[in-house]
Design a protein around this motif. Structure first.
Motif, PDB file in Angstrom:
ATOM      1  N   LEU A  24     -10.092  -5.612   5.867  1.00  0.00           N
ATOM      2  CA  LEU A  24      -8.761  -5.054   5.675  1.00  0.00           C
ATOM      3  C   LEU A  24      -8.841  -3.537   5.774  1.00  0.00           C
ATOM      4  O   LEU A  24      -9.553  -2.895   4.996  1.00  0.00           O
ATOM      5  N   VAL A  25      -8.107  -2.976   6.724  1.00  0.00           N
ATOM      6  CA  VAL A  25      -8.070  -1.520   6.881  1.00  0.00           C
ATOM      7  C   VAL A  25      -6.699  -0.960   6.545  1.00  0.00           C
ATOM      8  O   VAL A  25      -6.529   0.257   6.464  1.00  0.00           O
ATOM      9  N   THR A  26      -5.707  -1.850   6.383  1.00  0.00           N
ATOM     10  CA  THR A  26      -4.387  -1.442   5.911  1.00  0.00           C
ATOM     11  C   THR A  26      -3.913  -2.494   4.925  1.00  0.00           C
ATOM     12  O   THR A  26      -4.529  -3.547   4.763  1.00  0.00           O
ATOM     13  N   ARG A  27      -2.784  -2.240   4.311  1.00  0.00           N
ATOM     14  CA  ARG A  27      -2.119  -3.301   3.565  1.00  0.00           C
ATOM     15  C   ARG A  27      -1.612  -4.333   4.557  1.00  0.00           C
ATOM     16  O   ARG A  27      -1.433  -4.067   5.745  1.00  0.00           O
ATOM     17  N   ILE A  28      -1.397  -5.545   4.064  1.00  0.00           N
ATOM     18  CA  ILE A  28      -0.918  -6.641   4.904  1.00  0.00           C
ATOM     19  C   ILE A  28       0.561  -6.878   4.613  1.00  0.00           C
ATOM     20  O   ILE A  28       0.916  -7.137   3.467  1.00  0.00           O
ATOM     21  N   PRO A  29       1.432  -6.786   5.600  1.00  0.00           N
ATOM     22  CA  PRO A  29       1.185  -6.374   6.981  1.00  0.00           C
ATOM     23  C   PRO A  29       1.055  -4.859   7.097  1.00  0.00           C
ATOM     24  O   PRO A  29       1.649  -4.112   6.318  1.00  0.00           O
TER      25      PRO A  29
END
Length: 454
Positions: A24-29
């Protein structure tokens, strides 16, 4: 690492070589997925729902990669479609080769041998050693519609019985066969006539009724409310899909089949979600040793390309007049090439056995969750098709709100997860058969953590 440039990001190519990790490199989405979701709202009908708005640019093995560079664990397989994994090597090679030859002629106009080879393969694989025929279509719903047409043509009768909690598709006839109103049927009627419903064996909710007894209950209703002389077909999922991964009690399916055979009623097994190694047999009907008259297949048949089929007894399949079955795209040569490569992968890579092994892992992990959490009323399923049903432990009433919270929390942690069930309280697990045990266990434990915190 090989990369592909897109208008929004630089991402790894898909296929089995994709790194098999949750990342995970960002929040989802992520922001790029959110931007695409905004475009979707402006361009796509609001009637098309999205389970998790992460926009995929690569997939393979047990992961999906989105436009933001997040790598998510796939426990859904595109709803049981990518059993062999996304961009499986044999499938890619076969479709590429076919693409260079021709893309379409319409089999009913200028035929080709791959359609015949797919039919021969389905005739070989499906239960029973009797003479069979197959016909190819595009979607599961189309297969179901045509199975009903074939049954009516053979029996010269009209009525069709489906079961409580059934799901058979989104066309007019298949919506009538489907039990659940929202989101599948609401506002779309009137539906096709001569469709009736019978009670299903649902051990958790019918007091563990014996399978043969539950079947006789359904048979009595069919005899008294419809009449065998009017009934063309009974259609049933050997394990119900959208209805909640309901596994009928032992004896239910064989008792129904025996009655159908005695009364000139065509027994149709809808194996669209259960077929092609998913349950630890090539077809779920094999678990109880039944040989359906007709079998509908789709989803896992062609590695993600649109293809479906009806396969069955030669005398039944040959009943319609010439030209009565077919369609412009049914058995498209690209889809046929994909199907042959997909089935070769199931057999050569021993994916029936792999599905059974995945089932043992899921049963162990989910069973441990259930032993510690009374909100899990049941762990059920077969092979790589498992589910948990969530309830209020004091009343045993379905807990759809808890289910929604668990799924949302799991999504936020980078795991693709699907719900189902008439009451919206079932979480289903449909990992690709190409997933590793380590990745599978990681995904399952993230679900367990989400459940503990919900």
């Amino acid at each position: 690492m090989t990369v592909v440039e897109t208008s929004t990001s630089t991402v790894p190519l898909g296929g089995p070589s994709l790194p098999q990790e949750r990342r995970l490199v960002t929040r989802i989405p992520g922001p790029k997925s959110q931007a695409l979701q905004a475009r979707k709202a402006q361009a796509v009908s609001a009637g098309v729902g999205i389970t998790l708005p992460v926009y995929v640019v690569a997939a393979g093995g047990g992961v999906l990669v989105d436009v933001d560079g997040n790598s998510l664990i796939d426990l859904g397989s595109g709803i049981a479609v990518t059993g062999v994994g996304n961009s499986a090597p044999r499938v890619v090679a076969a479709v590429t080769a076919q693409l260079e030859q021709f893309t379409h002629t319409c089999f009913s106009v200028a035929p080709y041998d791959s359609y015949i080879e797919v039919a021969e393969t389905l005739n070989r694989l499906t239960p029973g050693d009797h003479e069979k025929r197959s016909v190819l279509f595009n979607s599961g719903a189309e297969a179901v519609e045509n199975a009903v047409k074939i049954a009516r043509s053979f029996t010269h009768k009209q009525a069709v019985v489906a079961f409580d909690h059934a799901y058979h598709g989104r066309t007019n006839l298949t919506m009538g066969l489907t039990a659940k109103n929202l989101p599948y049927k609401n506002g779309f009627g009137p539906f096709a006539p001569e469709v009736y419903r019978a009670p299903m064996s649902y051990p958790l909710r019918d007091g563990g009724l014996d399978g043969a007894v539950a079947a006789r209950r359904a048979i009595l209703q069919m005899e008294k409310q419809i009449g065998a002389d009017n009934l063309a077909a009974v259609i049933i999922e050997p394990i119900q899909g959208e209805g909640g991964f309901i596994v009928p009690a032992a004896g239910f399916l064989p008792t129904l089949l025996t009655w159908c055979r005695a009364n000139n009623v065509v027994f149709i097994a809808d194996e669209i979600q259960t077929g092609f190694a998913r349950t630890g047999h090539m077809f779920a009907s094999e678990h109880e040793g039944i040989v359906p008259d007709l079998i509908c297949t789709a989803k896992g048949i062609a590695g993600g390309l649109p293809l479906s089929a009806v396969t069955g007894r030669a005398d039944i399949m040959d009943a319609p007049q010439a030209g009565g079955l077919g369609g412009t795209y049914g058995g498209n040569p690209l889809a046929c090439a994909a199907a042959l490569a997909t089935i070769e992968t199931y057999e050569a890579d021993h994916l029936v056995e792999r599905a059974a092994a995945i089932g043992r892992v899921m049963s162990d992990v989910l069973g441990a969750f259930a032993a510690a959490d009374p909100r899990i009323a049941e762990v059920r399923g077969r092979g790589a098709m498992m589910a948990i049903e969530l309830v209020d432990p004091d009343t045993n009433e379905p807990d759809a709100a808890l289910t929604a919270r668990v799924i949302a929390a799991t999504h936020a942690e980078g795991v693709i997860l699907l719900g189902c069930g008439t009451y919206g309280n079932v979480i289903r697990f449909l990992p690709p058969l190409s997933i590793s045990d380590d990745l599978l266990r990681e995904g399952l434990h993230i679900v367990g953590d989400a459940l503990a915190l919900s």
